[in-house]
Design a protein around this motif. Structure first.
Motif, PDB file in Angstrom:
ATOM      1  N   SER A   1      24.583 -58.242  25.200  1.00  0.00           N
ATOM      2  CA  SER A   1      24.239 -56.834  25.374  1.00  0.00           C
ATOM      3  C   SER A   1      23.052 -56.686  26.316  1.00  0.00           C
ATOM      4  O   SER A   1      22.193 -57.566  26.396  1.00  0.00           O
ATOM      5  CB  SER A   1      23.924 -56.173  24.031  1.00  0.00           C
TER       6      SER A   1
ATOM      7  N   MET B   1      23.642 -48.731  26.516  1.00  0.00           N
ATOM      8  CA  MET B   1      24.032 -50.089  26.145  1.00  0.00           C
ATOM      9  C   MET B   1      25.244 -50.539  26.944  1.00  0.00           C
ATOM     10  O   MET B   1      26.209 -49.785  27.108  1.00  0.00           O
ATOM     11  CB  MET B   1      24.374 -50.159  24.658  1.00  0.00           C
TER      12      MET B   1
ATOM     13  N   VAL C   1      27.821 -53.775  26.567  1.00  0.00           N
ATOM     14  CA  VAL C   1      28.097 -54.780  25.536  1.00  0.00           C
ATOM     15  C   VAL C   1      29.388 -55.530  25.854  1.00  0.00           C
ATOM     16  O   VAL C   1      30.380 -54.916  26.284  1.00  0.00           O
ATOM     17  CB  VAL C   1      28.220 -54.117  24.149  1.00  0.00           C
TER      18      VAL C   1
ATOM     19  N   GLY D   1      19.544 -58.587  25.084  1.00  0.00           N
ATOM     20  CA  GLY D   1      19.540 -59.196  23.766  1.00  0.00           C
ATOM     21  C   GLY D   1      19.554 -60.709  23.843  1.00  0.00           C
ATOM     22  O   GLY D   1      20.081 -61.304  24.794  1.00  0.00           O
TER      23      GLY D   1
ATOM     24  N   ARG E   1      29.953 -58.469  16.295  1.00  0.00           N
ATOM     25  CA  ARG E   1      28.708 -58.334  17.050  1.00  0.00           C
ATOM     26  C   ARG E   1      28.802 -57.194  18.063  1.00  0.00           C
ATOM     27  O   ARG E   1      27.864 -56.394  18.201  1.00  0.00           O
ATOM     28  CB  ARG E   1      28.371 -59.645  17.775  1.00  0.00           C
ATOM     29  N   GLU E   2      29.917 -57.110  18.755  1.00  0.00           N
ATOM     30  CA  GLU E   2      30.086 -56.036  19.734  1.00  0.00           C
ATOM     31  C   GLU E   2      30.066 -54.670  19.055  1.00  0.00           C
ATOM     32  O   GLU E   2      29.432 -53.724  19.540  1.00  0.00           O
ATOM     33  CB  GLU E   2      31.407 -56.215  20.487  1.00  0.00           C
TER      34      GLU E   2
ATOM     35  N   TYR F   1      25.073 -49.009  17.309  1.00  0.00           N
ATOM     36  CA  TYR F   1      23.650 -48.689  17.428  1.00  0.00           C
ATOM     37  C   TYR F   1      23.414 -47.664  18.531  1.00  0.00           C
ATOM     38  O   TYR F   1      22.538 -46.810  18.439  1.00  0.00           O
ATOM     39  CB  TYR F   1      22.865 -49.975  17.734  1.00  0.00           C
TER      40      TYR F   1
ATOM     41  N   GLU G   1      26.516 -53.670  18.044  1.00  0.00           N
ATOM     42  CA  GLU G   1      25.701 -53.277  19.194  1.00  0.00           C
ATOM     43  C   GLU G   1      26.090 -51.880  19.678  1.00  0.00           C
ATOM     44  O   GLU G   1      25.228 -51.035  19.954  1.00  0.00           O
ATOM     45  CB  GLU G   1      25.877 -54.286  20.334  1.00  0.00           C
TER      46      GLU G   1
END
Length: 451
Positions: A426, A388, A390, A421, A244-245, A251, A248
């Protein structure tokens, strides 16, 4: 059993290839090797893939190609010569490259895909021979024979799920299998490539298909860092992070690892390790489904991504449901995507990547939105960056947003958008692109003090 992938910088010349051979020989668990096309050897050099694109364009325009093909073949010849491979090896590569214009292609997009894919294909053929010459039992395995069937999208293909069962048939291979990255075959047995950087995707697909214990992705950095080293001086390495990290952060500009490549790894719950070909003993970065969070450092990484714009729309008594539907309809008609749509009582902003637009498209877009929405105000603001923050440790922690906004305020960084999020791992800030580096440094100093 491990699947290993080597990027273009790892295979750029004979000296780099020699390092890769040593890495393969140092661990007998490395049974599947995915290779990219040879990359840049020095600043100003041209990647083989880019040469093949030039070759394809020259072929389509019926222009001379001798100089370009000579450059392509020379890249493979330098490696073959260094490892004393038989002349038949480079001759086979030469004939394959020269015969590309003579093959039948459905249209120009399939021609381009096939030309590009041969950078990886010829390098895999060559590297299998290099391994054999170095005393490793190795064989070339074409994606067609491996069972990589992809969707019929010549330059942006996706793997067909049925491929994984066919790939698993190779899991008990008694030799090292060398597989070219970046492409597969559609059901009509035509070459289709993944998106650029797709060798990472091939590696993850093979790792999931053969049920590998680990997928090692060798590149030219020692690890993934908590911030861009070109922005923050000597940032700390992230030795453990979650899927997941990574998604993020990818992106928002972390380009070390192709983010689409995580999908097969996530689906197969396969550990991904990013390592440096030049320093293979370094720990690298391990990416897994879960990790132990250090409560002292709830944030794992900070990244920024430039090149966004915002379409600001203000309308008294804004009906968000109706307006949103109309906006999305206009965007869809022009094949445009958006990233975020933060809103207030009487206004909203459509955040999108500005490389989709030009002056003509912008004029048309504004005109059609005015007709559809009859807004009180509408305009486009360019040169935004998305910032971001995160970290798995951010979930259920209070004060993270406050610390971030305070740090940005101290540097006079104006926020044009804030979004957290749903997973709570995030936070995203929209800022002016000119402030991006200052913002990243401010956040890094806040969340990684004294490191």
């Amino acid at each position: 059993m491990k699947v290993v992938k080597f990027g273009g910088s790892s295979l750029a010349n004979a000296a780099q290839v020699s390092k890769v051979v040593s890495i393969i020989k140092s661990d007998q668990a490395r049974r599947f090797v995915i290779v990219s096309a040879p990359g840049k050897r020095f600043d100003g050099d041209i990647k083989v893939t880019d040469l093949l694109i030039q070759y394809a364009n020259a072929t389509l325009k019926q222009q001379p190609t001798e100089t370009i093909t000579g450059q392509i073949i020379a890249r493979y010849d330098e490696i073959a010569t260094a490892f004393n491979l038989p002349a038949s090896v480079i001759e086979g590569i030469k004939q394959t490259i020269l015969s590309l214009p003579d093959q039948e292609y459905e249209d120009e997009t399939y021609l381009m895909a096939a030309f590009k894919a041969h950078g990886e294909k010829m390098n895999a053929v060559l590297f299998a021979q290099v391994l054999q010459a170095s005393g490793v039992r190795a064989k070339y395995l074409d994606p067609h024979d491996a069972g990589l069937v992809v969707t019929d999208s010549p330059n942006d293909a996706e793997i067909e799920p049925s491929s994984y069962q066919r790939i698993y048939a190779w899991a008990d291979s008694s030799v090292v299998r060398v597989i070219p990255g970046f492409f597969g075959y559609n059901t009509q047995e035509q070459i289709c490539t993944f998106s650029r950087g797709g060798s990472d995707i091939t590696g993850a697909i093979i790792a999931r298909g053969v049920h590998a214990s680990r997928y090692e992705n060798f590149t030219d950095v020692d690890a993934i860092y908590a911030a861009n080293p070109q922005v923050v001086s000597h940032p700390i390495a992230i030795h453990n992070m979650t899927f997941r990290e990574m998604r993020e952060l990818a992106y928002a500009g972390f380009s070390v690892f192709h983010d689409e490549a995580l999908i097969p790894a996530i689906q197969g719950d396969i550990q991904v390790v990013v390592k440096n070909t030049n320093h293979p003993s370094q720990r690298g970065t391990s990416i897994m489904s879960h990790k132990r969070v250090n409560p002292a450092y709830p944030v794992s990484g900070i990244a920024s991504s430039p090149g966004f714009c915002g379409i600001y729309i203000r309308k008294y008594m804004l009906d968000k449901k109706s307006v949103s539907q109309k906006i999305l309809k206009v965007l869809a008609e022009h094949d445009l995507s958006y990233e975020h749509m933060p809103s207030g009582i009487d206004d909203l902003t459509v955040i999108m990547r500005q490389d989709q637009l030009n002056a003509d498209i912008e004029e048309t877009l504004i005109r059609e939105l005015v007709i559809a929405l009859r807004p009180d105000e509408i305009h486009i603001t360019h040169d935004y960056a998305l910032l971001m923050v995160v970290g798995e440790g951010m979930a259920n922690r209070t004060g993270i947003m406050s610390k971030a906004t305070d740090a940005l305020a101290r540097q006079n960084v104006k926020l044009v958008m804030v979004n957290q999020g749903a997973s709570e791992i995030s936070m995203m800030f929209g800022i002016k692109q000119a402030h991006a580096d200052v913002a990243v440094r401010a956040l890094y100093d806040t969340f990684f003090p004294d490191l």
